[in-house]
Motif scaffolding. Sequence first.
Motif, PDB file in Angstrom:
ATOM      1  N   TRP A   1       9.413  -4.594  -5.952  1.00 14.64           N
ATOM      2  CA  TRP A   1       9.377  -4.804  -4.506  1.00 14.64           C
ATOM      3  C   TRP A   1      10.441  -3.914  -3.884  1.00 14.64           C
ATOM      4  O   TRP A   1      11.562  -3.853  -4.379  1.00 14.64           O
ATOM      5  CB  TRP A   1       9.644  -6.268  -4.150  1.00 14.64           C
ATOM      6  CG  TRP A   1       9.782  -6.482  -2.669  1.00 14.64           C
ATOM      7  CD1 TRP A   1       8.802  -6.416  -1.729  1.00 14.64           C
ATOM      8  CD2 TRP A   1      11.000  -6.769  -1.953  1.00 14.64           C
ATOM      9  NE1 TRP A   1       9.319  -6.649  -0.477  1.00 14.64           N
ATOM     10  CE2 TRP A   1      10.658  -6.870  -0.588  1.00 14.64           C
ATOM     11  CE3 TRP A   1      12.328  -6.942  -2.343  1.00 14.64           C
ATOM     12  CZ2 TRP A   1      11.612  -7.137   0.394  1.00 14.64           C
ATOM     13  CZ3 TRP A   1      13.284  -7.220  -1.367  1.00 14.64           C
ATOM     14  CH2 TRP A   1      12.921  -7.329  -0.014  1.00 14.64           C
ATOM     15  N   ARG A   2      10.070  -3.223  -2.814  1.00 13.01           N
ATOM     16  CA  ARG A   2      10.983  -2.280  -2.168  1.00 13.01           C
ATOM     17  C   ARG A   2      11.725  -2.966  -1.030  1.00 13.01           C
ATOM     18  O   ARG A   2      11.133  -3.347  -0.012  1.00 13.01           O
ATOM     19  CB  ARG A   2      10.204  -1.075  -1.638  1.00 13.01           C
ATOM     20  CG  ARG A   2      11.095   0.074  -1.196  1.00 13.01           C
ATOM     21  CD  ARG A   2      10.264   1.314  -0.875  1.00 13.01           C
ATOM     22  NE  ARG A   2      11.078   2.525  -0.956  1.00 13.01           N
ATOM     23  CZ  ARG A   2      10.565   3.766  -0.976  1.00 13.01           C
ATOM     24  NH1 ARG A   2       9.249   3.935  -0.943  1.00 13.01           N
ATOM     25  NH2 ARG A   2      11.355   4.820  -1.059  1.00 13.01           N
TER      26      ARG A   2
ATOM     27  N   ALA B   1       4.007  -6.778  -2.057  1.00 17.57           N
ATOM     28  CA  ALA B   1       4.234  -6.594  -0.637  1.00 17.57           C
ATOM     29  C   ALA B   1       5.394  -7.440  -0.122  1.00 17.57           C
ATOM     30  O   ALA B   1       5.902  -7.194   0.974  1.00 17.57           O
ATOM     31  CB  ALA B   1       2.965  -6.936   0.148  1.00 17.57           C
ATOM     32  N   SER B   2       5.834  -8.442  -0.901  1.00 21.12           N
ATOM     33  CA  SER B   2       6.902  -9.324  -0.445  1.00 21.12           C
ATOM     34  C   SER B   2       7.775  -9.734  -1.619  1.00 21.12           C
ATOM     35  O   SER B   2       7.335  -9.757  -2.770  1.00 21.12           O
ATOM     36  CB  SER B   2       6.326 -10.581   0.223  1.00 21.12           C
ATOM     37  OG  SER B   2       5.685 -11.402  -0.747  1.00 21.12           O
ATOM     38  N   ARG B   3       9.005 -10.100  -1.284  1.00 18.26           N
ATOM     39  CA  ARG B   3       9.918 -10.600  -2.310  1.00 18.26           C
ATOM     40  C   ARG B   3       9.413 -11.925  -2.869  1.00 18.26           C
ATOM     41  O   ARG B   3       9.593 -12.212  -4.059  1.00 18.26           O
ATOM     42  CB  ARG B   3      11.322 -10.770  -1.712  1.00 18.26           C
ATOM     43  CG  ARG B   3      12.383 -11.210  -2.726  1.00 18.26           C
ATOM     44  CD  ARG B   3      12.645 -10.127  -3.750  1.00 18.26           C
ATOM     45  NE  ARG B   3      13.649 -10.490  -4.733  1.00 18.26           N
ATOM     46  CZ  ARG B   3      13.395 -11.147  -5.879  1.00 18.26           C
ATOM     47  NH1 ARG B   3      12.161 -11.527  -6.164  1.00 18.26           N
ATOM     48  NH2 ARG B   3      14.364 -11.417  -6.730  1.00 18.26           N
TER      49      ARG B   3
ATOM     50  N   VAL C   1      10.370   9.363  -2.914  1.00 19.29           N
ATOM     51  CA  VAL C   1      11.764   9.634  -2.563  1.00 19.29           C
ATOM     52  C   VAL C   1      11.925  11.153  -2.504  1.00 19.29           C
ATOM     53  O   VAL C   1      11.130  11.885  -3.109  1.00 19.29           O
ATOM     54  CB  VAL C   1      12.764   9.049  -3.588  1.00 19.29           C
ATOM     55  CG1 VAL C   1      12.712   7.525  -3.603  1.00 19.29           C
ATOM     56  CG2 VAL C   1      12.521   9.618  -4.970  1.00 19.29           C
ATOM     57  N   ALA C   2      12.924  11.606  -1.778  1.00 22.95           N
ATOM     58  CA  ALA C   2      13.209  13.032  -1.697  1.00 22.95           C
ATOM     59  C   ALA C   2      14.240  13.374  -2.768  1.00 22.95           C
ATOM     60  O   ALA C   2      15.431  13.105  -2.598  1.00 22.95           O
ATOM     61  CB  ALA C   2      13.716  13.399  -0.313  1.00 22.95           C
ATOM     62  N   ALA C   3      13.780  13.921  -3.882  1.00 22.18           N
ATOM     63  CA  ALA C   3      14.686  14.254  -4.988  1.00 22.18           C
ATOM     64  C   ALA C   3      15.504  15.502  -4.636  1.00 22.18           C
ATOM     65  O   ALA C   3      15.003  16.412  -3.983  1.00 22.18           O
ATOM     66  CB  ALA C   3      13.877  14.487  -6.251  1.00 22.18           C
TER      67      ALA C   3
ATOM     68  N   PRO D   1       0.802  -1.230   0.000  1.00 22.47           N
ATOM     69  CA  PRO D   1       0.000   0.000   0.000  1.00 22.47           C
ATOM     70  C   PRO D   1       0.831   1.274   0.000  1.00 22.47           C
ATOM     71  O   PRO D   1       0.308   2.347  -0.327  1.00 22.47           O
ATOM     72  CB  PRO D   1      -0.823  -0.132   1.284  1.00 22.47           C
ATOM     73  CG  PRO D   1      -0.046  -1.067   2.154  1.00 22.47           C
ATOM     74  CD  PRO D   1       0.625  -2.024   1.222  1.00 22.47           C
ATOM     75  N   ALA D   2       2.126   1.178   0.324  1.00 29.51           N
ATOM     76  CA  ALA D   2       2.974   2.367   0.331  1.00 29.51           C
ATOM     77  C   ALA D   2       3.402   2.789  -1.062  1.00 29.51           C
ATOM     78  O   ALA D   2       3.911   3.903  -1.245  1.00 29.51           O
ATOM     79  CB  ALA D   2       4.206   2.121   1.201  1.00 29.51           C
ATOM     80  N   LEU D   3       3.216   1.904  -2.056  1.00 29.36           N
ATOM     81  CA  LEU D   3       3.586   2.203  -3.444  1.00 29.36           C
ATOM     82  C   LEU D   3       2.347   1.995  -4.310  1.00 29.36           C
ATOM     83  O   LEU D   3       2.124   0.914  -4.850  1.00 29.36           O
ATOM     84  CB  LEU D   3       4.729   1.296  -3.898  1.00 29.36           C
ATOM     85  CG  LEU D   3       6.061   1.431  -3.161  1.00 29.36           C
ATOM     86  CD1 LEU D   3       7.005   0.305  -3.549  1.00 29.36           C
ATOM     87  CD2 LEU D   3       6.705   2.775  -3.431  1.00 29.36           C
TER      88      LEU D   3
END
Length: 277
Positions: free
Chosen positions: A195-196, A164-166, A236-238, A145-147
Motif C-alpha cells: 500500500w502506498r 487501495a487502502s491501508r 518513481v523517478a530514479a 489502479p496506479a500500481l
Amino acid sequence: MEILRYTAFSADPSGGNPAGVVLDATGADDASMQRVAAEVGYSETAFLLPRGGGDFDVRYFSPQAEVAFCGHATIATAVAYARRHGAGRLRLHTKAGLVEVGTAVDGDTVTATLTSVAPRTAPLADADLAELLAVLGWSAADLDPALPPRVAYAGVWHPVVAAASRERLADLSYDLDALAALMARHGWTTVDLVWRESATVFHARNPFPPGGVYDDPATGAAAAAFGGYLRELGLVAAPATVTVHQGHDMGRPSLLTVAIPAGTGGIDVTGTGVSLA
C-alpha cells in the motif's frame, strides 16, 4: 555447525524478521542444512561456505525447502559476520547470482546493505490475478489502479499486488494450502502485497506459504524486486530512495530502505540487525 540467531531490518530483538545464520557450513550436505533449518524454525537459515578473500557460497533453507535467495537472511548474515570479524564487504555467490553486501558498525548498531541481482518484471496474467485475488479474498475494487499488478524478480519471483487502502492491507486472511498450491504452479516465493502511503513510503505484507510462513515480517528479496518494479514501470523517478514498512500488522515492525539507481543494475536494500542470543 555453530548456529547464530539474528533478526534483520530492526535494531530491536522484538522486531524484524528472525533468521538462522551459520558463518561456516564447510562440509555440511543438503540434508544437514535442511535439518538445521527445520530445527531452527525461522522462515530462513543461511549457510556460508567460505571461498576465501571475502567470497562465499551461500545456501538458504526454509524449514521446508531451499530457496535461491533470501534478503532478510542475507542482512542477518552480514550483520553477524560484521559482529564477528568487523565491518567490510562480502561477495555472496547465491543460486540466483552474485550479491554483494556492505556493512557498517556504529557503536551497538550494525547496518548492512545488499545489492541484488539485476531485477526484472513480467506481466501477471488476468486469470492468474483473478485466482490470486480469490484465494486472498480480495476483489478488483480493492486494488490501487496506479500500481498495476506484475510479477517482479530480484533473485526470486513475487507477484506485486497493491491495495487501495491501508485497511485492505491490514485485513489478511487466506487459505495457506490453497495459496501454496497456486504459488508452486508459478514458481512464486512470496506474494508482495503493498500500500502506498506517499510517493516514497510504502507498507507491505508478504505471505510465504512455500516456506510454511503465513506472513513474513520483513522480506528483503521482495523489497528489491519491488524497487525494480517501481523503476521499470516509471512509478518513481530514479535514482530514488523509498522506505518499506513491514511486520507492523503482526507485531514485529520492520524498516527496509530501498535505493533505486538509474539504469538497469541491482537494487540496494538496507537494514539493521541484532542478535537474538
